[in-house]
Design a protein around this motif. Structure first.
Motif, PDB file in Angstrom:
ATOM      1  N   GLY A  82       1.129  -0.568  -0.326  1.00  0.00           N
ATOM      2  CA  GLY A  82      -0.194  -0.064   0.501  1.00  0.00           C
ATOM      3  C   GLY A  82       0.996   0.893   0.041  1.00  0.00           C
ATOM      4  N   THR A  83       0.425   2.198   0.300  1.00  0.00           N
ATOM      5  CA  THR A  83       1.043   3.464   0.532  1.00  0.00           C
ATOM      6  C   THR A  83       2.460   3.524   1.183  1.00  0.00           C
ATOM      7  OG1 THR A  83      -0.774   4.649   0.393  1.00  0.00           O
ATOM      8  CG2 THR A  83       1.014   6.153   1.420  1.00  0.00           C
ATOM      9  N   SER A  84       2.149   2.670   2.517  1.00  0.00           N
ATOM     10  CA  SER A  84       3.752   2.332   3.345  1.00  0.00           C
ATOM     11  C   SER A  84       4.707   1.674   2.674  1.00  0.00           C
ATOM     12  CB  SER A  84       2.715   1.587   4.658  1.00  0.00           C
ATOM     13  OG  SER A  84       2.102   3.230   5.208  1.00  0.00           O
ATOM     14  N   GLY A 139       9.025  14.390   6.284  1.00  0.00           N
ATOM     15  CA  GLY A 139       9.526  14.337   5.306  1.00  0.00           C
ATOM     16  C   GLY A 139       8.683  12.847   4.614  1.00  0.00           C
ATOM     17  N   ASP A 140       8.834  13.229   3.248  1.00  0.00           N
ATOM     18  CA  ASP A 140       7.641  11.869   2.202  1.00  0.00           C
ATOM     19  C   ASP A 140       7.451  10.760   3.183  1.00  0.00           C
ATOM     20  OD1 ASP A 140       8.458  14.311   0.719  1.00  0.00           O
ATOM     21  OD2 ASP A 140      10.235  13.323  -0.691  1.00  0.00           O
ATOM     22  N   TYR A 141       6.156  10.998   3.081  1.00  0.00           N
ATOM     23  CA  TYR A 141       5.979   9.103   3.785  1.00  0.00           C
ATOM     24  C   TYR A 141       6.457   7.809   2.723  1.00  0.00           C
ATOM     25  CZ  TYR A 141       2.857   6.008   6.375  1.00  0.00           C
ATOM     26  OH  TYR A 141       2.656   4.961   6.937  1.00  0.00           O
ATOM     27  N   PHE A 180      -6.115  -6.080  -2.520  1.00  0.00           N
ATOM     28  CA  PHE A 180      -6.693  -5.070  -2.752  1.00  0.00           C
ATOM     29  C   PHE A 180      -6.141  -4.064  -3.563  1.00  0.00           C
ATOM     30  CE2 PHE A 180      -2.904  -3.777   0.358  1.00  0.00           C
ATOM     31  CZ  PHE A 180      -2.504  -2.615  -0.612  1.00  0.00           C
ATOM     32  N   SER A 181      -7.541  -3.125  -3.770  1.00  0.00           N
ATOM     33  CA  SER A 181      -6.863  -1.825  -4.813  1.00  0.00           C
ATOM     34  C   SER A 181      -6.819  -0.796  -4.987  1.00  0.00           C
ATOM     35  CB  SER A 181      -7.068  -2.759  -6.661  1.00  0.00           C
ATOM     36  OG  SER A 181      -6.276  -1.696  -7.126  1.00  0.00           O
ATOM     37  N   VAL A 182      -6.274   0.270  -4.602  1.00  0.00           N
ATOM     38  CA  VAL A 182      -6.606   1.625  -4.689  1.00  0.00           C
ATOM     39  C   VAL A 182      -7.870   1.760  -5.988  1.00  0.00           C
ATOM     40  CG1 VAL A 182      -4.420   2.881  -3.765  1.00  0.00           C
ATOM     41  CG2 VAL A 182      -4.918   2.776  -6.519  1.00  0.00           C
ATOM     42  N   SER A 184      -7.186  10.937  -0.465  1.00  0.00           N
ATOM     43  CA  SER A 184      -5.435  12.755   0.255  1.00  0.00           C
ATOM     44  C   SER A 184      -4.735  12.706  -1.113  1.00  0.00           C
ATOM     45  CB  SER A 184      -4.852  12.180   1.264  1.00  0.00           C
ATOM     46  OG  SER A 184      -4.582  11.406   1.825  1.00  0.00           O
ATOM     47  N   PHE A 185      -4.348  10.623  -1.365  1.00  0.00           N
ATOM     48  CA  PHE A 185      -3.464   9.816  -2.762  1.00  0.00           C
ATOM     49  C   PHE A 185      -3.694  10.082  -3.959  1.00  0.00           C
ATOM     50  CE2 PHE A 185      -0.924  10.003   1.123  1.00  0.00           C
ATOM     51  CZ  PHE A 185       0.611   9.702   0.929  1.00  0.00           C
TER      52      PHE A 185
END
Length: 289
Positions: free
Chosen positions: A42-44, A246-248, A98-100, A134-135
Motif C-alpha cells: 500500500g502507501t507505506s 519528510g516524504d511518507y 486490494f486496490s486503490v 488524499s493520494f
C-alpha cells in the motif's frame, strides 16, 4: 479482538534494491509484538515505486515467512495489468487482494464499477477497496461502494481519511447494505475512535515502528480499559506527528533504525527530512520505547 493489520513498509538496501534480509527481520519483530496480518504494497509499502516483478518478489517472500493473513496490493491503473498481478498473487497464496481506484486517467463511475467487477469475477479471492482520497485525488462515492458491497463484489474497504464524520457515514452505509462487509480505518490517529464506533479494525502504518503500542491499544480496548486506551492513542498520535516529517514513509523508516532494524530509506525521488531524526528520537524516548 478486532483486526490489527500492519501496513507493511518495503525495506531497501543502500542501492535501493529490495532487502529480503531486512524484510525477514522486520516481520520477525512485528510478529513477536502481536502483529499477525499484513497489508502489503500500500502507501507505506511504496507500491508506486516498484515494478511488478519487485511486487511479486515481496509478496512471495512474505508468504514464505509468515503464517498470518496477507492483503496484497494490486494498485494498477489498467484492468489488464491489474489482472496479471492479481493472478500472480493468487498463485502465491495470498488471502486477500486490494486496490486503490485507478488514478491519473480517472475512470467514469461505470468504468470504476467494471474495474472491481472484473477483478472479482476473474480472481477467486476476497477483494478490498483502498480508498485514500488524499493520494488518489478523489473519494470513491459512497453509493458506488454500497453497490459493490451489496452485490458482494467487494468484501471490505480500508478508508484512509482524517474526516471522521465521513468515515462514520461510510461505516453506517456499508454495514446497512452488507453486515459482513469489513470497514477498516487507515488513519493511525483515529484507531481508538474507529474501534469505539464498531469499525472492524485498523490498517496501521505506525505499527511498523511501535507494534507493541498498537497491540496494547487493542488489548486495553477489549478489556474495557478505555482511559488506558486513550493514553496509548495519545502516544501514537505524538509519534504520528513526527514521523510525518519528510516524504511518507521516510519517518517510519528512520524510526526503525532506532529500534535496531535497518530498512534503508525511501526510494527516490522521495526524501527524508533532516529534522525528523531528532524529533522521532525524542518522542520515542518520551513514550518509553
Amino acid at each position: 479482538m478486532k483486526d490489527n493489520i500492519s501496513a507493511l513498509i518495503t525495506p531497501f538496501d543502500d542501492k535501493e534494491n529490495i532487502n529480503v534480509e531486512a524484510l525477514q527481520q522486520l516481520l520477525d519483530f512485528l510478529t513477536r509484538n502481536g502483529i499477525k496480518d499484513f497489508w502489503v504494497l500500500g502507501t507505506s509499502g511504496e507500491f508506486n515505486m516498484l515494478s511488478q516483478d519487485e511486487r511479486i518478489l515481496i509478496v512471495s517472500k512474505i508468504r514464505e515467512i509468515i503464517k498470518g493473513k496477507i492483503y496484497a496490493g494490486i494498485n494498477e491503473n489498467s484492468l489488464k495489468n491489474s489482472l496479471i498481478l492479481a493472478k500472480k498473487y493468487y498463485d502465491i497464496g495470498v488471502d486477500y487482494i486490494f486496490s486503490v481506484p485507478p488514478i491519473y486517467h480517472k475512470p467514469s463511475e461505470k468504468g470504476l464499477v467494471t474495474y472491481f467487477n472484473e477483478l472479482r469475477n476473474t480472481i477467486d479471492l476476497p477483494l478490498f477497496l483502498y480508498n485514500i482520497p488524499s493520494f488518489t485525488g478523489y473519494n470513491v462515492p459512497l453509493r458506488i461502494v454500497e453497490k459493490l458491497a451489496e452485490e458482494e463484489v467487494l468484501d471490505g474497504m480500508k478508508y484512509s481519511t482524517t474526516d471522521f464524520v465521513s468515515f462514520l457515514k461510510y461505516l453506517k452505509g456499508l454495514k446497512s447494505v452488507n453486515k459482513n462487509f469489513k470497514v477498516f480505518i487507515g488513519e493511525d490517529r483515529m484507531i481508538l475512535s474507529a474501534l469505539i464506533y464498531d469499525a472492524d479494525g485498523a490498517v496501521s502504518g505506525i505499527s511498523n515502528l511501535v507494534p507493541e503500542l498498537v497491540t496494547n491499544l487493542y488489548l486495553e480496548f477489549d478489556r474495557g480499559n478505555i482511559q488506558k486506551a486513550i493514553e496509548i492513542q495519545r502516544m501514537v498520535n505524538k509519534l504520528v506527528d513526527v514521523v510525518s516529517l519528510g516524504d511518507y514513509p521516510s519517518g517510519i523508516k528512520i524510526g526503525l533504525r532506532y529500534r535496531g532494524i535497518n530498512v534503508g530509506s525511501v526510494r527516490k525521488p522521495l526524501m527524508e527530512d533532516s529534522r525528523a531524526e531528532g524529533e522521532i528520537y525524542n518522542v520515542l524516548k518520551e513514550i518509553g520505547i
